[in-house]
Design a protein around this motif. Sequence first.
Motif, PDB file in Angstrom:
ATOM      1  N   LYS A   2       0.692  -1.230  -0.131  1.00 30.48           N
ATOM      2  CA  LYS A   2      -0.132  -0.140  -0.134  1.00 30.48           C
ATOM      3  C   LYS A   2       1.056   1.080   0.124  1.00 30.48           C
ATOM      4  O   LYS A   2       1.721   1.469   0.912  1.00 30.48           O
ATOM      5  N   THR A  34      -1.862   4.332 -12.011  1.00 29.52           N
ATOM      6  CA  THR A  34      -1.604   4.641 -10.464  1.00 29.52           C
ATOM      7  C   THR A  34      -0.248   4.152  -9.931  1.00 29.52           C
ATOM      8  O   THR A  34       0.649   3.549 -11.012  1.00 29.52           O
ATOM      9  N   SER A  36       0.722   2.171  -7.848  1.00 25.98           N
ATOM     10  CA  SER A  36       0.944   0.690  -7.608  1.00 25.98           C
ATOM     11  C   SER A  36       1.151  -0.430  -8.911  1.00 25.98           C
ATOM     12  O   SER A  36       1.720  -1.264  -8.899  1.00 25.98           O
ATOM     13  N   SER A  37       0.684   0.457 -10.113  1.00 26.92           N
ATOM     14  CA  SER A  37       0.933  -0.539 -11.405  1.00 26.92           C
ATOM     15  C   SER A  37       2.693  -0.591 -11.536  1.00 26.92           C
ATOM     16  O   SER A  37       2.911  -1.530 -12.224  1.00 26.92           O
ATOM     17  N   ARG A  58      -6.022   9.849  -6.175  1.00 30.17           N
ATOM     18  CA  ARG A  58      -6.030   8.202  -6.110  1.00 30.17           C
ATOM     19  C   ARG A  58      -5.226   7.617  -5.008  1.00 30.17           C
ATOM     20  O   ARG A  58      -4.168   8.258  -4.764  1.00 30.17           O
ATOM     21  N   GLU A  59      -5.175   6.640  -4.695  1.00 28.49           N
ATOM     22  CA  GLU A  59      -4.469   5.735  -3.789  1.00 28.49           C
ATOM     23  C   GLU A  59      -3.959   6.320  -2.692  1.00 28.49           C
ATOM     24  O   GLU A  59      -3.113   6.136  -1.941  1.00 28.49           O
ATOM     25  N   PRO A 137     -17.567   2.087 -13.188  1.00 31.39           N
ATOM     26  CA  PRO A 137     -17.130   0.666 -12.763  1.00 31.39           C
ATOM     27  C   PRO A 137     -17.936  -0.315 -13.603  1.00 31.39           C
ATOM     28  O   PRO A 137     -17.375  -1.466 -13.601  1.00 31.39           O
ATOM     29  N   GLU A 161      -6.463  -3.991 -13.816  1.00 29.32           N
ATOM     30  CA  GLU A 161      -7.066  -4.321 -12.432  1.00 29.32           C
ATOM     31  C   GLU A 161      -6.627  -3.238 -11.431  1.00 29.32           C
ATOM     32  O   GLU A 161      -7.403  -2.724 -10.721  1.00 29.32           O
ATOM     33  N   ARG A 162      -5.273  -2.576 -11.825  1.00 26.63           N
ATOM     34  CA  ARG A 162      -4.880  -1.613 -11.012  1.00 26.63           C
ATOM     35  C   ARG A 162      -5.639   0.046 -11.239  1.00 26.63           C
ATOM     36  O   ARG A 162      -6.123   0.715 -10.524  1.00 26.63           O
ATOM     37  N   ARG A 164      -8.401   0.400 -12.901  1.00 22.38           N
ATOM     38  CA  ARG A 164      -9.960   0.420 -12.643  1.00 22.38           C
ATOM     39  C   ARG A 164     -10.276   1.001 -11.147  1.00 22.38           C
ATOM     40  O   ARG A 164     -11.323   1.326 -10.870  1.00 22.38           O
ATOM     41  N   GLN A 165      -9.232   1.194 -10.292  1.00 21.79           N
ATOM     42  CA  GLN A 165      -9.476   1.787  -8.933  1.00 21.79           C
ATOM     43  C   GLN A 165      -9.430   3.208  -8.962  1.00 21.79           C
ATOM     44  O   GLN A 165      -9.758   3.959  -7.968  1.00 21.79           O
ATOM     45  N   VAL A 166      -9.135   3.580 -10.296  1.00 21.50           N
ATOM     46  CA  VAL A 166      -9.205   5.448 -10.293  1.00 21.50           C
ATOM     47  C   VAL A 166     -10.184   5.988 -10.483  1.00 21.50           C
ATOM     48  O   VAL A 166     -11.270   5.476 -11.427  1.00 21.50           O
TER      49      VAL A 166
END
Length: 249
Positions: A2, A34, A36-37, A58-59, A137, A161-162, A164-166
Motif C-alpha cells: 500500500k 496508479t 501501484s502499477s 487516487r491511492e 465501474p 485491475e490497478r 480500474r481503482q482510479v
Amino acid sequence: MKPALHRVEDRAVASLHRAGSGPSVVLIHGASGTASSWELVADAWSWADVHAIALPGREGSDAIDHHHVEDLAAWLLAWLRALEIRPWLVGHSLGGGLALRLALDAPEAIAGVAMVSSSARLRVAPALLEAVSIAGPEAPLDFEFAFGPDASPELRQAYAERVRQVPNPTGLCDWQSCDNFDVRERLAKVEVPVTVIYGERDPLTPPKHQRSLVEALPRGREVVVAGAGHMLPWEAPEAVAAGVRESVD
C-alpha cells in the motif's frame, strides 16, 4: 504494497518507496494510472533508490484541480522539496509531460528527465476523451489498444485491475491535462538532460513526434524499443530501466 502517505502543504501525497543504494529515481505514471502499477515491474528498478508517486485523486493522494500539467508540476515540486531529494524523473505519457514541465519550471530541483512514450504535445483524440468521460465501474476504460502485440494477456489484466481503482473524474482530469499540454515552443530552454524512450509501434504518441522532440532538446538522447507499443514501462521494463540507467551513469 500500500502506498505510504506524506503530508505536503496540508495535502496527502501517496507514494511507494523501494529503498536502494543507487541514484534517486521517481516514477510517474500516465493518465488514469496508479503508483501501484509500477509494482508489476519493480525488479527492473532494483539498481535505484526508487519512488513511485500516485498523482492526485487516487491511492490516498488528495485530489486537486489538475486540468493543466502546470497544476501537477507545482504539486510535484512541493513533494520533492518535502522529501529533500533531487532525482531523475521517469514519466510515462502524461508523467513524461509532467517531468518535462518541471524541467522548465524548476530545473534545479531535478537531476534529469526520462520521457517514456511521451512528447512535448500530448493531444488526445476527441473519441478517447469521450470514452473516458463515460467510463465507470460497470464499463471501465479499456487499455488494450495501448499495448503492443507482444504484451501477454496476464500483463494486460494485471495493469487493468490497478487502473480500474482510479475514480472517473480523476481520470478525466488526467486526460484533459494531456490535451491541454503543449511546450513545443519552449524546448530550447530545457537545461537538464532528457532521455526520450519510445516504442516502435506506439499508437498514441507516434515515433515521428518523439524523434522531433529529441532533435529540439539541447541535451536530448533517444532510446527506441523495437516492436513495443505505448505501455512501454510494462511491455519492456528492462529496456526502459536500462535506458534510464545509462543516462544516469
